[in-house]
Structure formats: structure tokens, C-alpha cells
Write a protein that holds these residues in place. Structure first.
Motif, PDB file in Angstrom:
ATOM      1  N   THR A   8       0.493  -0.937   0.078  1.00 45.95           N
ATOM      2  CA  THR A   8      -0.429  -0.449  -0.158  1.00 45.95           C
ATOM      3  C   THR A   8       0.610   1.513   0.514  1.00 45.95           C
ATOM      4  O   THR A   8       0.590   2.269  -0.458  1.00 45.95           O
ATOM      5  CB  THR A   8      -0.873  -0.015   1.383  1.00 45.95           C
ATOM      6  OG1 THR A   8      -1.909  -1.323   1.268  1.00 45.95           O
ATOM      7  CG2 THR A   8      -1.808   1.175   0.951  1.00 45.95           C
ATOM      8  N   TYR A   9       1.914   1.219   1.074  1.00 45.55           N
ATOM      9  CA  TYR A   9       2.806   2.252   0.948  1.00 45.55           C
ATOM     10  C   TYR A   9       3.158   2.991  -0.630  1.00 45.55           C
ATOM     11  O   TYR A   9       3.519   3.718  -0.682  1.00 45.55           O
ATOM     12  CB  TYR A   9       3.861   1.926   1.794  1.00 45.55           C
ATOM     13  CG  TYR A   9       4.793   3.577   2.273  1.00 45.55           C
ATOM     14  CD1 TYR A   9       4.898   4.586   2.845  1.00 45.55           C
ATOM     15  CD2 TYR A   9       6.344   3.092   1.303  1.00 45.55           C
ATOM     16  CE1 TYR A   9       6.010   4.739   3.709  1.00 45.55           C
ATOM     17  CE2 TYR A   9       7.065   3.957   1.347  1.00 45.55           C
ATOM     18  CZ  TYR A   9       7.060   5.118   2.412  1.00 45.55           C
ATOM     19  OH  TYR A   9       8.047   5.868   3.380  1.00 45.55           O
ATOM     20  N   ASP A  10       4.068   1.566  -0.788  1.00 47.83           N
ATOM     21  CA  ASP A  10       4.505   1.535  -2.424  1.00 47.83           C
ATOM     22  C   ASP A  10       3.631   2.073  -3.582  1.00 47.83           C
ATOM     23  O   ASP A  10       4.124   3.056  -4.786  1.00 47.83           O
ATOM     24  CB  ASP A  10       5.190   0.951  -2.922  1.00 47.83           C
ATOM     25  CG  ASP A  10       6.502   0.202  -2.081  1.00 47.83           C
ATOM     26  OD1 ASP A  10       6.572   0.910  -1.170  1.00 47.83           O
ATOM     27  OD2 ASP A  10       6.839  -1.217  -2.076  1.00 47.83           O
ATOM     28  N   ALA A  11       2.309   1.865  -3.447  1.00 46.03           N
ATOM     29  CA  ALA A  11       1.160   2.362  -4.138  1.00 46.03           C
ATOM     30  C   ALA A  11       1.083   3.379  -4.656  1.00 46.03           C
ATOM     31  O   ALA A  11       0.982   4.420  -5.333  1.00 46.03           O
ATOM     32  CB  ALA A  11       0.004   1.976  -4.060  1.00 46.03           C
ATOM     33  N   THR A  58       2.066   6.853  -7.060  1.00 43.92           N
ATOM     34  CA  THR A  58       0.728   7.396  -7.565  1.00 43.92           C
ATOM     35  C   THR A  58       1.131   9.317  -7.456  1.00 43.92           C
ATOM     36  O   THR A  58       1.410  10.002  -7.961  1.00 43.92           O
ATOM     37  CB  THR A  58      -0.544   7.071  -6.809  1.00 43.92           C
ATOM     38  OG1 THR A  58      -1.228   5.638  -6.941  1.00 43.92           O
ATOM     39  CG2 THR A  58      -1.114   8.126  -7.236  1.00 43.92           C
ATOM     40  N   LEU A  59       1.649   9.596  -6.805  1.00 45.77           N
ATOM     41  CA  LEU A  59       1.821  10.994  -5.608  1.00 45.77           C
ATOM     42  C   LEU A  59       3.484  11.131  -5.859  1.00 45.77           C
ATOM     43  O   LEU A  59       3.999  12.505  -5.636  1.00 45.77           O
ATOM     44  CB  LEU A  59       1.616  11.070  -4.056  1.00 45.77           C
ATOM     45  CG  LEU A  59      -0.569  11.261  -4.355  1.00 45.77           C
ATOM     46  CD1 LEU A  59      -0.622  11.463  -2.926  1.00 45.77           C
ATOM     47  CD2 LEU A  59      -1.196  11.841  -5.929  1.00 45.77           C
ATOM     48  N   GLY A  60       3.930  10.625  -5.860  1.00 44.47           N
ATOM     49  CA  GLY A  60       5.731  10.168  -5.323  1.00 44.47           C
ATOM     50  C   GLY A  60       6.313  11.312  -3.724  1.00 44.47           C
ATOM     51  O   GLY A  60       5.401  11.212  -2.740  1.00 44.47           O
ATOM     52  N   ASP A  61       7.591  11.088  -4.084  1.00 44.97           N
ATOM     53  CA  ASP A  61       7.957  11.041  -2.245  1.00 44.97           C
ATOM     54  C   ASP A  61       7.279  13.153  -1.669  1.00 44.97           C
ATOM     55  O   ASP A  61       7.271  12.331  -0.312  1.00 44.97           O
ATOM     56  CB  ASP A  61       9.966  11.122  -2.560  1.00 44.97           C
ATOM     57  CG  ASP A  61      10.779  10.168  -3.468  1.00 44.97           C
ATOM     58  OD1 ASP A  61      10.025   9.128  -3.231  1.00 44.97           O
ATOM     59  OD2 ASP A  61      11.489   9.933  -3.912  1.00 44.97           O
ATOM     60  N   LYS A  88       0.751  10.984   3.020  1.00 41.33           N
ATOM     61  CA  LYS A  88      -0.408  12.076   2.736  1.00 41.33           C
ATOM     62  C   LYS A  88      -1.452  11.794   1.899  1.00 41.33           C
ATOM     63  O   LYS A  88      -0.958  11.513   0.603  1.00 41.33           O
ATOM     64  CB  LYS A  88       0.261  13.617   2.836  1.00 41.33           C
ATOM     65  CG  LYS A  88       0.867  14.264   4.503  1.00 41.33           C
ATOM     66  CD  LYS A  88       1.545  15.556   3.614  1.00 41.33           C
ATOM     67  CE  LYS A  88       2.149  15.990   5.141  1.00 41.33           C
ATOM     68  NZ  LYS A  88       2.044  17.809   5.288  1.00 41.33           N
ATOM     69  N   ASP A  89      -2.247  12.164   1.867  1.00 44.75           N
ATOM     70  CA  ASP A  89      -2.946  11.304   0.336  1.00 44.75           C
ATOM     71  C   ASP A  89      -2.894  13.239  -0.252  1.00 44.75           C
ATOM     72  O   ASP A  89      -2.213  13.871  -0.580  1.00 44.75           O
ATOM     73  CB  ASP A  89      -4.220  11.658   0.440  1.00 44.75           C
ATOM     74  CG  ASP A  89      -6.126  12.705   1.571  1.00 44.75           C
ATOM     75  OD1 ASP A  89      -4.693  13.879   0.942  1.00 44.75           O
ATOM     76  OD2 ASP A  89      -6.660  12.709   1.366  1.00 44.75           O
TER      77      ASP A  89
END
Length: 298
Positions: free
Chosen positions: A224-227, A231-234, A257-258
Motif C-alpha cells: 500500500t505504501y509503495d502504491a 501515485t503521488l511521488g515522494d 499524505k493523500d
């Protein structure tokens, strides 16, 4: 599988907040911790000072399988800036219309603002608690959802982030809000709701520390973390993924953070449940010690 385990709230007066939750809704303290210095994972927000956290929920509905509130107190902080983008409401379920009215009456008698037409109470520090009668007679979880404000312009990104990265379904979508959760857990799922508008100030806003942090239990934190990062970058990383080793198991944890800036703590669900249950002693704060340490709890 994602389980919404708890929501972090801030308080400027711990005694008042606990009395409100206990006297209005019948909640109890599961466990309490005092910390002499700031959390390395910023659990107490961006404050470099001593702090405490108190886990609160309904009797016999403990953290290993039910939702809770993590009430955090920062020594020396008298108030929190709510901002435009923040928590809208914590939604609680009532078993009957009479119980719903009882909650509202208790809050009103204690001097809190009650908006009866909306079944909403404005509690300590400005957090709103909405009461909805539970339609499912078999439901075991008394918390129903937590709502957050977002800009309408971020709606599609928000849905994509939670649907694809956190595997939360869109349970309901209306003209001004969306509800996300797990349809296969109707009796105990706590939903995340997003409410939006197209206000320019909202589009330029970011959540403040008032909005706390969501804790989401995962079966596979790394995935989940990697996904989320893919999606959002570092830029979405608040604290890099780590593993905390304990005799009860290895707890994977990562904080991101989302796309709106809301904080999410990802933890290994099975191990988190064991650790939380083992720490549950039903003991509240030592008010005398807190006063000696400079807490404002009166």
C-alpha cells in the motif's frame, strides 16, 4: 483489506474532552500515555514539546477490532487552527431515536452547542459530532464514519487515490459528498466521507494539525505504501516505511499524505491489534501529575 482503526484528534483541554466523550456518549478510556518529548513520527503534530495520547472508545469495543479516537494533548498549546480544509464531523450511531435525543440533551445540558435539526454537537476544540440512527440492527460498531472537507477540484484524484491505492470502495456518491469503505463489512466498517465545494479559498488550503491523522490497518503495508508513493511521488511521504519489532510481532508502519494533504498512518493490522489490546488497561490520566507538568486540564 483496509480497516479504519482510529482518528487522531487534538485537544487543548484533555479533561474537558474526556468528560464530554464519557458523559455524552458513554465512551471510556482504553489506555493513556505520557511522552516527555515530541513523537519521532509526529504523532502529536508539528510540535516539539511533551505530549500525551489517550485512546477512547465504546465499552467492550476495543481497538483490535473496533474504531477508536486518539486524543492528543500538546503541553503548552492552548488552541488549534481549524483552517478551511479539515475534519467536518465524527459520525456516531444511535440504536434508537430516544438514544439520539439523549445524546443531544446531555451535550446541551453540559453547555455545548447543539444543532438539533442536523443532529450535530459542537464539542471541545470545535470538533463536530453528528448522530445518525443506525439502520442495521446487527451493526456492532458505534462509530459510523469520519467526514473531511476537500476542494471539488480534487475529487477525482481523491477517489482514485483511495479506490486504487487503499482498496476502499465508493459506497455512495451524491452531489456534494462521497462515502468510501468496505461493502463486505456492513456490521463494523467505519467509512471515510469527503465533502466538497468549489470555494477558491478551499482550493488553496491545506489541512492543519487540527485534522490529526487517520490510522488505517493493512494486511500488506509495503504494498500500500509503495502504491501511494508511486501515485503521488515522494512528496507524499511524511515518514518513511519502517518496521518496529516487538515480541507480539513485527509492526510495519509508514506515514503518507493523500492528494489533499490529509495524513494517513499505515500499520500492519494483525500486529497493531495485538499491541493495542495488550496495552489496554482502562486507566486514564493521572491529573495530579499532569498539573505538576504544566497541563491545562481545568
Amino acid at each position: 483489506m483496509t480497516r479504519y482503526a482510529h482518528q487522531v484528534l487534538r485537544t487543548s483541554n484533555l479533561r474537558q474532552t474526556l468528560q464530554f466523550l464519557e458523559n455524552t456518549f458513554g465512551m471510556i478510556v482504553f489506555r493513556h500515555e505520557e511522552h516527555a518529548s515530541a513523537c519521532e513520527m509526529s504523532c502529536n503534530g508539528p510540535f516539539a514539546r511533551p505530549w500525551s495520547k489517550t485512546m477512547v472508545g465504546f465499552p467492550e469495543r476495543f481497538e483490535d477490532s473496533n474504531f477508536a479516537l486518539e486524543v492528543t494533548y500538546n503541553y503548552g498549546i492552548r488552541n488549534y487552527d481549524k483552517g478551511k480544509m479539515s475534519i467536518k464531523s465524527i459520525v456516531l450511531g444511535s440504536e434508537t431515536k430516544e438514544e439520539e435525543e439523549m445524546f443531544l440533551t446531555r451535550a446541551k445540558d453540559a453547555g455545548f452547542v447543539v444543532m438539533a435539526e442536523e443532529n450535530t454537537i459542537i464539542g471541545p476544540d470545535g470538533y463536530c459530532y453528528e448522530i445518525r440512527e443506525m439502520e442495521d440492527g446487527n451493526r456492532t460498531e458505534r462509530f459510523l464514519s469520519v467526514g473531511f472537507y476537500i476542494s471539488q477540484s480534487s475529487l477525482e484524484k481523491t477517489l482514485q487515490f483511495y479506490n486504487e491505492n487503499l482498496q476502499l470502495e465508493t459506497l455512495l456518491k451524491s452531489d456534494n459528498y462521497v462515502r468510501l469503505g468496505n461493502s463486505d463489512r456492513p456490521h463494523d466498517d467505519v467509512a471515510i466521507e469527503f465533502y466538497w465545494n468549489d470555494d477558491e479559498e478551499m482550493r488553496e488550503s491545506q489541512p492543519t494539525s487540527f485534522s490529526g491523522r487517520m490510522c488505517l490497518c493493512q494486511s500488506n503495508v509495503s504494498q500500500t505504501y509503495d502504491a501511494c508513493v508511486e501515485t503521488l511521488g515522494d512528496v507524499c511521504i511524511l515518514h518513511k516505511k519502517d518496521t518496529l519489532k516487538d515480541k507480539l510481532g513485527d509492526l510495519e508502519i509508514g506515514i503518507v499524505k493523500d492528494c489533499n494533504g490529509y495524513e494517513i498512518c499505515l500499520v500492519t493490522g494483525e500486529v497493531f491489534g495485538k499491541l493495542a489490546r495488550s496495552a489496554t488497561d482502562l486507566k486514564g490520566p493521572n491529573w495530579r501529575t499532569r498539573k505538576e507538568n504544566g497541563a491545562i486540564d481545568e
